[in-house]
Design an enzyme around this catalytic site. Sequence first.
Site, PDB file in Angstrom:
ATOM      1  N   CYS A  89       7.661 -40.387 -10.769  1.00 51.74           N
ATOM      2  CA  CYS A  89       6.392 -40.271 -10.990  1.00 51.74           C
ATOM      3  C   CYS A  89       5.819 -39.816  -9.544  1.00 51.74           C
ATOM      4  O   CYS A  89       4.614 -40.856  -9.726  1.00 51.74           O
ATOM      5  CB  CYS A  89       6.484 -42.242 -11.480  1.00 51.74           C
ATOM      6  N   LYS A 104       0.689  -1.757  -0.264  1.00 46.72           N
ATOM      7  CA  LYS A 104       0.130   0.056   0.124  1.00 46.72           C
ATOM      8  C   LYS A 104       1.290   1.086  -0.260  1.00 46.72           C
ATOM      9  O   LYS A 104       1.058   1.602  -0.905  1.00 46.72           O
ATOM     10  CB  LYS A 104      -0.955  -0.117   0.771  1.00 46.72           C
ATOM     11  N   ARG A 163      -3.320   3.164   8.393  1.00 47.07           N
ATOM     12  CA  ARG A 163      -3.987   1.673   7.848  1.00 47.07           C
ATOM     13  C   ARG A 163      -2.231   1.052   7.620  1.00 47.07           C
ATOM     14  O   ARG A 163      -1.106   1.425   7.582  1.00 47.07           O
ATOM     15  CB  ARG A 163      -3.313   2.456   6.325  1.00 47.07           C
ATOM     16  N   TYR A 219      12.349 -35.700 -17.011  1.00 40.30           N
ATOM     17  CA  TYR A 219      10.092 -35.714 -17.296  1.00 40.30           C
ATOM     18  C   TYR A 219       9.910 -36.203 -15.537  1.00 40.30           C
ATOM     19  O   TYR A 219      10.295 -36.750 -15.339  1.00 40.30           O
ATOM     20  CB  TYR A 219       9.715 -37.154 -18.077  1.00 40.30           C
ATOM     21  N   SER A 262      13.972 -43.482 -12.030  1.00 41.04           N
ATOM     22  CA  SER A 262      12.130 -43.210 -11.839  1.00 41.04           C
ATOM     23  C   SER A 262      11.746 -43.245 -10.267  1.00 41.04           C
ATOM     24  O   SER A 262      11.841 -44.132  -9.999  1.00 41.04           O
ATOM     25  CB  SER A 262      10.742 -43.852 -12.474  1.00 41.04           C
ATOM     26  N   ARG A 276      -3.433  -1.617  -6.556  1.00 42.92           N
ATOM     27  CA  ARG A 276      -2.591  -3.028  -6.400  1.00 42.92           C
ATOM     28  C   ARG A 276      -2.916  -4.098  -7.777  1.00 42.92           C
ATOM     29  O   ARG A 276      -3.901  -3.701  -8.402  1.00 42.92           O
ATOM     30  CB  ARG A 276      -3.204  -3.706  -5.184  1.00 42.92           C
TER      31      ARG A 276
HETATM   32  P1  ADP Z   1      -7.635  -2.428   3.390  1.00 44.55           P
HETATM   33  O1  ADP Z   1      -6.440  -3.096   3.111  1.00 44.55           O
HETATM   34  O2  ADP Z   1      -8.612  -3.216   4.880  1.00 44.55           O
HETATM   35  O3  ADP Z   1      -8.623  -1.845   2.546  1.00 44.55           O
HETATM   36  P2  ADP Z   1      -7.024   0.711   4.054  1.00 44.55           P
HETATM   37  O4  ADP Z   1      -6.596   1.081   4.464  1.00 44.55           O
HETATM   38  O5  ADP Z   1      -6.994   0.368   2.422  1.00 44.55           O
HETATM   39  O6  ADP Z   1      -7.794  -1.195   4.442  1.00 44.55           O
HETATM   40  O7  ADP Z   1      -8.189   1.080   4.330  1.00 44.55           O
HETATM   41  C1  ADP Z   1      -9.599   1.270   4.338  1.00 44.55           C
HETATM   42  C2  ADP Z   1     -10.741   1.588   4.203  1.00 44.55           C
HETATM   43  O8  ADP Z   1     -10.688   3.212   3.396  1.00 44.55           O
HETATM   44  C3  ADP Z   1     -11.346   1.469   2.589  1.00 44.55           C
HETATM   45  O9  ADP Z   1     -11.847   1.827   0.907  1.00 44.55           O
HETATM   46  C4  ADP Z   1      -9.771   2.782   1.538  1.00 44.55           C
HETATM   47  O10 ADP Z   1     -10.113   3.483   0.569  1.00 44.55           O
HETATM   48  C5  ADP Z   1     -10.706   4.320   2.894  1.00 44.55           C
HETATM   49  N1  ADP Z   1      -9.331   4.893   3.835  1.00 44.55           N
HETATM   50  C6  ADP Z   1      -7.707   4.358   3.588  1.00 44.55           C
HETATM   51  N2  ADP Z   1      -7.254   6.041   4.160  1.00 44.55           N
HETATM   52  C7  ADP Z   1      -8.221   6.724   3.654  1.00 44.55           C
HETATM   53  C8  ADP Z   1      -7.969   9.000   3.583  1.00 44.55           C
HETATM   54  N3  ADP Z   1      -6.766   9.178   3.382  1.00 44.55           N
HETATM   55  N4  ADP Z   1      -9.389   9.329   3.288  1.00 44.55           N
HETATM   56  C9  ADP Z   1     -10.341   8.788   3.261  1.00 44.55           C
HETATM   57  N5  ADP Z   1     -10.364   6.866   2.747  1.00 44.55           N
HETATM   58  C10 ADP Z   1      -9.735   6.070   3.179  1.00 44.55           C
HETATM   59 MG    MG Z   2      -8.190  -0.936   1.136  1.00 41.50          MG
END
Ligand code: ADP
Ligand code: MG
Length: 889
Positions: free
Chosen positions: A842, A8, A78, A862, A775, A328
């Site tokens: 095998c 991320k 996050r 093989y 084998s 991603r």
């Molecule tokens: P996950 O890995 O479980 O998706 P995320 O870190 O991506 O967790 O975040 C969970 C949710 O919150 C996602 O839908 C993401 O888009 C939203 N989100 C995360 N950070 C922000 C932010 N700074 N502003 C608005 N929405 C956010």
């Molecule tokens: Mg996410």
Amino acid sequence: MKDLLGGKGANLAEMCKLGLPVPPGFTLSTEVCNWVRDHGGRYPRGLRTEVKKALERVEGDMGRRFGNARNPLLVSVRSGARVSMPGMMDTVLNLGLNDRTVEGLAKRSGNGRFAWDAYRRFVQMYGDVVLGIKARKGEHSSPFARALDDLKRKRAATEDTDLDEKDLRQLVKTFKGIVLRRTGTPFPENPNDQLWGAIGAVFGSWDNERAIAYRRMESIPDDWGTAVSVVAMVYGNMGATSGTGVAFTRDPATGERRFYGEYLMNAQGEDVVAGIRTPQPIAKLARSSPQAWRELQAVQSMLERHYRDMQDLEFTIEDGRLFMLQCRAGKRTGFAAVRIAVEMVKERLITREEALLRIDPASLDQLLQPVFDPAAIQKARSAGRVLTRGLNAGPGAATGMIAFTPERAVAQTAAGKAVILVRIETSPEDISGMQASMGILTARGGMTSHAALVARQMGKVCVAGAGELEIDHERRRMTVAGRTYKEGDWISLDGTSGDVIEGKVPTRPSPVIRELLGRRGKGRADPVADAYHSLMRWSDSFRRLKVRTNADQPDQCRTALALGAEGIGLCRTEHMFFEGSKIDAVREMILAEDTAGREAALRKLLPLQRKDFEGIFRVMGSRPVTVRTLDPPLHEFLPQAEKDVRALARSMGIPTARLRRKISALHELNPMLGHRGCRLGMSFPEITRTQARALFEAACTVARKTGKKPRPEIMIPLVATAKELELQAAEVRSSADEVFRRRGMKIPYLLGTMIELPRAALTAAEIARTAEFFSFGTNDLTQTAYGISRDDAGRFIPLYLDKGIFPRDPFAGLDEEGVGRLMEIACAEGRASNPALKIGICGEHGGDPASVDYCHRLGLAYVSCSPYRVPIARLAAAQAALRSPMEKN
Ligand code: ADP
Ligand code: MG
Ligand code: MG
């Protein structure tokens, strides 16, 4: 940078560099996570100052101040590991709110409802993630969710968005009361405390139960750790011109090239995925937010070209402005993986080599799985058995008994039952249950819901968001189409159409298999089948290993050939013995009192066995066919049940008591290490001779009748000493000579042995003086190298895996260090004494991608595996060749 910043964090940074609209933020690396884990939760020196500085930069960019009462900056904290672990770890949104900043946010935005909505979300998430306030045992949801539901009921509100500012203010109060009650301390008002609380919790979520379970499942090392990204909040919950969504640059279920996704207006973060409100299909965004839609189109195609792979995107629209929050490589089904990779080659986005390396060979399995017979579905429909249709989130066919809880799904599956997990919606806690089930059915949630996402990745059949289902988890009942079903009732899921069907439904081979077997009939070519063919063609052009199959019936051989097998690596003659009247002759042979009696029985067996071999040679033509002489302990062929013993005695014309004595005389304490393999041939050379004779006569007959040149390779099992092989070889060769003399023709053949005992591997030089091929029988070689009986291993292998004593079940994936060492010795010494020695494998490892890779590195000729794993082995062999540096061509 993914290792350091997490997927991320790295991708957010990359999107910034590309100039895309990403809210400012910073990332604490996975190194910090590991440091914290090693130091009992303490932070490295200087970290606090660095975070403070980074936060100041974000404040500068946003023109807001963290904790400021008039113009507060809010952030999200996050999680994000090196590889994505959807929903397994935690995230906190709207952090920085307290009783003062919420008023500032309300005033600044001119939207009190929005500010209080953000605040109540924050208290709820923080309470859950950081303070650990969850549903208690026996409760169906967290106290926060229940308080929210209660209030909605009181207001007759169907959706969260129906609550007004006053309601939300009240809810925040209620939530804080819950926090005080459950933790004994008031909710933390200081934003800095909140920040560090969240950072600690998110790092800690690396070690929560479900994340650990997920790592086990996906073989992700425990020491990778998660990064923590702190990102300035943008708001999708500011009203009708704001919203949030997720999208894929191609269809993650089918691989079709079309922009695909879902969104909700006036919503934040998880709302889309959580299945709380039903989201809108992405195409509608063109109407509800045209400017953001146009931008999103540009962004998605740019990202796909940049990463040269299908992308999974998260975005938020704040008052008409688009912000990207995540991208991603998208998780996809096996169908989609194949189609996307091949079509991207045709679009000149990636090379063939990249396409081949990108697909997990094991996922090809999905393309070969049976699907429901459309005629049967039609019939079920007219009988009123098609109950409803949900979203076709994970393609394929699944039939099983309903389980309403993941625990029940796990228990029933362990008891050998086929299970369909039925949930209102799934959550990350459910993954073990999902993994255990044949299919997953949910009442709520869209194509990007948790259930859909995880099912696709697991390759499970999934029907999501079947809104007509009324599920009562408490009473463990489900009502649909006016009928009620309880736990244990049978249902079927068609993950390709989304149909939910009562009872069991017959299946038929998948489109790929039908096409391969020439049974496609009219109609359009299947795009996935097309892509599959290209992929296999490319695999064949890169691989060096040949791929054979383990098969002992003409039908299996035909299937294996259609799937690309180039020969038979293991034909188990004893499998033929169990069919029809053959078993009687076999039993007579085993129970004979003397050689004369045995020869009489063998005379009956000879023509039957010859016919079996003829059938195989006819199908296999001029391809090599390795036939193993009789291997299992004899008692396996004898009846055990009293009535079967009596029947056999009658047909043999001997007293039952005598037969019983004979049977118990054949009893062994440890048959797998007993009188079996070539040891049978040593005791009863006439068995080996008869089998050889049947084989060569069949080869002569087929050669004469079809003009093809059969290539038998006869293989002696369980050899431990060179002498055993010499003696068995003499029997085979004299049988062969006799047949060739009588038939007036010669069939070239090879004579070799299985290497499945450590002693054989260690004395390979000696053995290779007689053997023309080796084998590796890695099933037995693994048993004997470890001294583990495969049949009893179930009791402790799970424990060994859990404790990390075995990185993988050695019967599923070849143990390179130990068993592999024996193989290396056998290869080196065998080749030294016999340079023409041909070596293959095998054991079932021949269809395991990592083991195939090892066989490639060992320089084997093989691999051989069961028919349905042949495509997997072909792709794995190509990947092995592409990965090995010496062979870059
Ligand atoms: P996950 O890995 O479980 O998706 P995320 O870190 O991506 O967790 O975040 C969970 C949710 O919150 C996602 O839908 C993401 O888009 C939203 N989100 C995360 N950070 C922000 C932010 N700074 N502003 C608005 N929405 C956010
Ligand atoms: Mg996410
Ligand atoms: Mg064996």
